[in-house]
Design a protein around this motif. Sequence first.
Motif, PDB file in Angstrom:
ATOM      1  N   ILE A  10     106.216  21.534  20.426  1.00 46.59           N
ATOM      2  CA  ILE A  10     105.264  22.196  20.942  1.00 46.59           C
ATOM      3  C   ILE A  10     104.752  23.554  20.069  1.00 46.59           C
ATOM      4  O   ILE A  10     103.555  23.952  19.294  1.00 46.59           O
ATOM      5  CB  ILE A  10     104.738  22.244  21.898  1.00 46.59           C
ATOM      6  N   ALA A  11     106.433  24.273  19.830  1.00 44.37           N
ATOM      7  CA  ALA A  11     105.949  25.424  19.145  1.00 44.37           C
ATOM      8  C   ALA A  11     105.618  25.030  17.303  1.00 44.37           C
ATOM      9  O   ALA A  11     104.901  26.006  16.940  1.00 44.37           O
ATOM     10  CB  ALA A  11     107.570  25.924  19.128  1.00 44.37           C
ATOM     11  N   ALA A  12     106.165  24.446  17.108  1.00 43.73           N
ATOM     12  CA  ALA A  12     105.622  23.618  15.478  1.00 43.73           C
ATOM     13  C   ALA A  12     104.199  23.579  15.544  1.00 43.73           C
ATOM     14  O   ALA A  12     103.483  23.897  14.516  1.00 43.73           O
ATOM     15  CB  ALA A  12     106.334  22.296  15.205  1.00 43.73           C
ATOM     16  N   ALA A  13     103.609  23.181  15.995  1.00 41.78           N
ATOM     17  CA  ALA A  13     101.846  23.656  16.478  1.00 41.78           C
ATOM     18  C   ALA A  13     101.155  24.537  16.080  1.00 41.78           C
ATOM     19  O   ALA A  13     100.277  24.650  15.835  1.00 41.78           O
ATOM     20  CB  ALA A  13     101.808  22.150  17.577  1.00 41.78           C
ATOM     21  N   ALA A  14     102.182  25.813  16.759  1.00 44.36           N
ATOM     22  CA  ALA A  14     101.297  26.617  16.573  1.00 44.36           C
ATOM     23  C   ALA A  14     101.941  27.561  15.887  1.00 44.36           C
ATOM     24  O   ALA A  14     101.671  29.298  15.594  1.00 44.36           O
ATOM     25  CB  ALA A  14     102.087  27.402  17.915  1.00 44.36           C
ATOM     26  N   ALA A  15     102.682  27.369  15.032  1.00 45.17           N
ATOM     27  CA  ALA A  15     103.335  27.856  13.407  1.00 45.17           C
ATOM     28  C   ALA A  15     103.958  28.872  14.232  1.00 45.17           C
ATOM     29  O   ALA A  15     105.207  28.969  12.851  1.00 45.17           O
ATOM     30  CB  ALA A  15     102.146  28.489  12.756  1.00 45.17           C
ATOM     31  N   ASP A 189      95.186  27.883   5.949  1.00 44.14           N
ATOM     32  CA  ASP A 189      94.688  26.745   6.346  1.00 44.14           C
ATOM     33  C   ASP A 189      95.328  26.074   7.106  1.00 44.14           C
ATOM     34  O   ASP A 189      96.079  25.691   6.643  1.00 44.14           O
ATOM     35  CB  ASP A 189      93.357  26.302   5.747  1.00 44.14           C
ATOM     36  N   MET A 190      95.335  25.603   8.720  1.00 45.73           N
ATOM     37  CA  MET A 190      96.138  25.118   8.834  1.00 45.73           C
ATOM     38  C   MET A 190      96.377  23.814   8.476  1.00 45.73           C
ATOM     39  O   MET A 190      97.473  23.734   8.320  1.00 45.73           O
ATOM     40  CB  MET A 190      95.860  24.589  10.609  1.00 45.73           C
ATOM     41  N   ASP A 191      95.385  22.688   7.846  1.00 47.35           N
ATOM     42  CA  ASP A 191      95.362  21.225   7.076  1.00 47.35           C
ATOM     43  C   ASP A 191      96.187  21.222   5.645  1.00 47.35           C
ATOM     44  O   ASP A 191      96.697  20.874   5.896  1.00 47.35           O
ATOM     45  CB  ASP A 191      93.919  20.834   6.937  1.00 47.35           C
ATOM     46  N   GLU A 192      95.880  22.745   5.410  1.00 49.04           N
ATOM     47  CA  GLU A 192      96.612  22.885   3.788  1.00 49.04           C
ATOM     48  C   GLU A 192      97.975  23.092   4.859  1.00 49.04           C
ATOM     49  O   GLU A 192      99.134  23.242   3.931  1.00 49.04           O
ATOM     50  CB  GLU A 192      96.058  23.471   3.327  1.00 49.04           C
ATOM     51  N   ASN A 193      98.271  24.485   5.585  1.00 47.13           N
ATOM     52  CA  ASN A 193      99.484  24.554   5.787  1.00 47.13           C
ATOM     53  C   ASN A 193     100.550  23.749   6.432  1.00 47.13           C
ATOM     54  O   ASN A 193     101.861  24.015   5.768  1.00 47.13           O
ATOM     55  CB  ASN A 193      99.246  25.877   6.776  1.00 47.13           C
ATOM     56  N   GLU A 194      99.898  22.373   6.676  1.00 42.62           N
ATOM     57  CA  GLU A 194     101.114  21.549   7.686  1.00 42.62           C
ATOM     58  C   GLU A 194     100.925  20.436   6.052  1.00 42.62           C
ATOM     59  O   GLU A 194     102.441  20.337   5.987  1.00 42.62           O
ATOM     60  CB  GLU A 194     100.211  20.767   8.629  1.00 42.62           C
ATOM     61  N   ARG A 294      90.183  28.014   9.379  1.00 45.57           N
ATOM     62  CA  ARG A 294      89.725  28.317   7.970  1.00 45.57           C
ATOM     63  C   ARG A 294      89.660  29.358   7.960  1.00 45.57           C
ATOM     64  O   ARG A 294      88.560  29.729   7.069  1.00 45.57           O
ATOM     65  CB  ARG A 294      88.910  26.289   7.394  1.00 45.57           C
ATOM     66  N   GLN A 295      90.760  30.098   7.866  1.00 47.27           N
ATOM     67  CA  GLN A 295      90.395  31.496   7.743  1.00 47.27           C
ATOM     68  C   GLN A 295      90.496  31.799   5.577  1.00 47.27           C
ATOM     69  O   GLN A 295      89.641  32.607   5.865  1.00 47.27           O
ATOM     70  CB  GLN A 295      91.308  32.015   8.068  1.00 47.27           C
ATOM     71  N   GLY A 296      91.092  30.964   5.450  1.00 48.59           N
ATOM     72  CA  GLY A 296      90.899  31.205   3.536  1.00 48.59           C
ATOM     73  C   GLY A 296      89.755  30.882   3.227  1.00 48.59           C
ATOM     74  O   GLY A 296      88.733  31.206   2.106  1.00 48.59           O
ATOM     75  N   GLY A 310     107.052  36.353   3.211  1.00 51.08           N
ATOM     76  CA  GLY A 310     108.505  35.795   3.186  1.00 51.08           C
ATOM     77  C   GLY A 310     108.599  34.386   2.215  1.00 51.08           C
ATOM     78  O   GLY A 310     107.882  33.866   2.429  1.00 51.08           O
ATOM     79  N   ARG A 311     109.381  35.089   0.917  1.00 50.93           N
ATOM     80  CA  ARG A 311     109.669  33.895   0.740  1.00 50.93           C
ATOM     81  C   ARG A 311     109.707  32.918   0.732  1.00 50.93           C
ATOM     82  O   ARG A 311     109.380  31.585  -0.443  1.00 50.93           O
ATOM     83  CB  ARG A 311     110.637  34.692  -0.523  1.00 50.93           C
ATOM     84  N   HIS A 312     110.621  32.759   1.668  1.00 50.23           N
ATOM     85  CA  HIS A 312     111.486  31.631   1.844  1.00 50.23           C
ATOM     86  C   HIS A 312     111.057  30.951   3.354  1.00 50.23           C
ATOM     87  O   HIS A 312     111.216  29.852   3.924  1.00 50.23           O
ATOM     88  CB  HIS A 312     112.900  31.149   2.481  1.00 50.23           C
ATOM     89  N   ASP A 313     109.439  31.055   3.992  1.00 50.68           N
ATOM     90  CA  ASP A 313     108.569  30.982   4.715  1.00 50.68           C
ATOM     91  C   ASP A 313     108.148  28.945   4.341  1.00 50.68           C
ATOM     92  O   ASP A 313     107.069  29.185   3.362  1.00 50.68           O
ATOM     93  CB  ASP A 313     107.686  31.828   5.346  1.00 50.68           C
ATOM     94  N   LEU A 314     108.465  28.113   5.117  1.00 51.44           N
ATOM     95  CA  LEU A 314     108.374  26.893   5.186  1.00 51.44           C
ATOM     96  C   LEU A 314     107.919  26.517   7.146  1.00 51.44           C
ATOM     97  O   LEU A 314     106.700  25.409   6.803  1.00 51.44           O
ATOM     98  CB  LEU A 314     109.181  26.477   5.449  1.00 51.44           C
ATOM     99  N   THR A 315     107.112  27.795   7.302  1.00 48.45           N
ATOM    100  CA  THR A 315     105.943  27.257   8.679  1.00 48.45           C
ATOM    101  C   THR A 315     104.527  27.321   8.256  1.00 48.45           C
ATOM    102  O   THR A 315     104.059  27.382   8.939  1.00 48.45           O
ATOM    103  CB  THR A 315     106.976  28.539   8.780  1.00 48.45           C
ATOM    104  N   THR A 316     104.578  29.486   7.938  1.00 46.08           N
ATOM    105  CA  THR A 316     103.101  28.879   7.090  1.00 46.08           C
ATOM    106  C   THR A 316     103.651  29.744   5.647  1.00 46.08           C
ATOM    107  O   THR A 316     103.645  31.092   4.749  1.00 46.08           O
ATOM    108  CB  THR A 316     102.640  30.860   8.032  1.00 46.08           C
ATOM    109  N   PRO A 317     103.395  28.738   4.431  1.00 46.27           N
ATOM    110  CA  PRO A 317     103.633  28.431   3.704  1.00 46.27           C
ATOM    111  C   PRO A 317     103.311  29.730   2.648  1.00 46.27           C
ATOM    112  O   PRO A 317     101.929  30.449   2.737  1.00 46.27           O
ATOM    113  CB  PRO A 317     103.780  28.093   2.383  1.00 46.27           C
ATOM    114  N   SER A 318     104.144  30.942   2.140  1.00 48.12           N
ATOM    115  CA  SER A 318     103.154  32.237   1.433  1.00 48.12           C
ATOM    116  C   SER A 318     102.751  31.602   0.202  1.00 48.12           C
ATOM    117  O   SER A 318     101.773  33.421  -0.378  1.00 48.12           O
ATOM    118  CB  SER A 318     104.836  32.921   1.396  1.00 48.12           C
ATOM    119  N   ASP A 319     102.875  30.918  -0.513  1.00 48.21           N
ATOM    120  CA  ASP A 319     102.102  30.782  -1.464  1.00 48.21           C
ATOM    121  C   ASP A 319     100.037  30.531  -1.352  1.00 48.21           C
ATOM    122  O   ASP A 319      99.707  31.112  -2.160  1.00 48.21           O
ATOM    123  CB  ASP A 319     102.959  29.095  -2.650  1.00 48.21           C
TER     124      ASP A 319
END
Length: 371
Positions: A10-15, A189-194, A294-296, A310-319
């Motif tokens: 569940i938490a993962a759904a929310a980032a 953008d959550m779709d692209e985030n996932e 879709r804030q982007g 965060g350089r290592h963020d896989l939860t909300t990837p920083s790229d």
Amino acid sequence: MPLTTFAHAIAAAAALAFTAQTGAQTDAPDPYADARAVMAGVNEIVTPNGIQELMTVELGGMEQWISIRGSDRDNPVLLFLHGGPGAPEMGVGWAFQRPWEDYFTVVQWDQRGGGKTFRHNGEAASREGPTRERIVADTVELMAWLREHLGQERIIVVGHSWGTVAGFQAAMARPDWVHAYVGIGQIVDMDENERRSHELTLAAARADGNAEAIADLTAIAPYPGDTPVTFERIGAEREWAVHYGGLAAYRDNAGFYYRARRLAPEYEQADREAVNPGGILSVTALLDDLMAVRQGDVEQVDFPVVFFAGRHDLTTPSDLVEAWYQRLEAPSKELVWFEHSAHLSPIEEPGRTLVALVEHVLPLTQEQPQP
């Protein structure tokens, strides 16, 4: 699915993942009471013009808990919006926030469905109306209340993870009230985030030769794809993203972060035990709203923007954040990298976070607003 796994999903759904709060019943002795009393003494605000308040305010017809702390109430106001949804950070603020309070008046808020607010209102009332629009409106109401209560025209809005949705959209609604917007673990953008989180995590698993992780991650591909985003699918992806340091850099879990609530002076045992059911309720209600973010698509704003990435963020990837930063037009903008952080930079690199706030954000409060 076991409770802990379910909570992670569940938490993962929310980032921003959170773990199940298990343990003694609320009427059992609290083993952390003495330690919290010590922490309260250490963190007590004693300066002549300081402020230390823990109270409820009515937002959207619901009483919600806030904390206001600072060494000088005339310092700029910093409103911190927690992740989740329903993953309050008032209870972990003691681990990183006290130095901020020498420069800012820091406001923590347990949003509807979160922590103390969930406990205060109960499950039935908390089920009524938890939408993205409602929480953004609550944020704007809180900003208005803080402007009057603290006598300041503008506020620094800091969002973390899910809080970057409520915070950015509230700043868009009232840019005239905003010194600056700061996004930590920014959702673009959550779709692209996932999709990107899955791609990076699978690459890490392949580099590691982890057959179990590869099997789990390929089983849900294409992700998110056209298949509905469920707790189970998100849980399968986030289990391995967390394992590869995508929530807390160089760690395969973030237990240290969740356990910090045990020492929070603001939290009683019953407040801690309210976090997990409140989070489950919140994400259940807000998952579709979250996945629609879709804030982007926003190309221009009327307030300064600072991203902490965060350089290592896989939860909300920083790229993804970097790409949005490059195309976003704002009166001023800054992208600050945290080389040894993933998604939890305030507690992963607390000194660096303080310096970044003082160097990149505080000066924005000293500039005269445009006519």
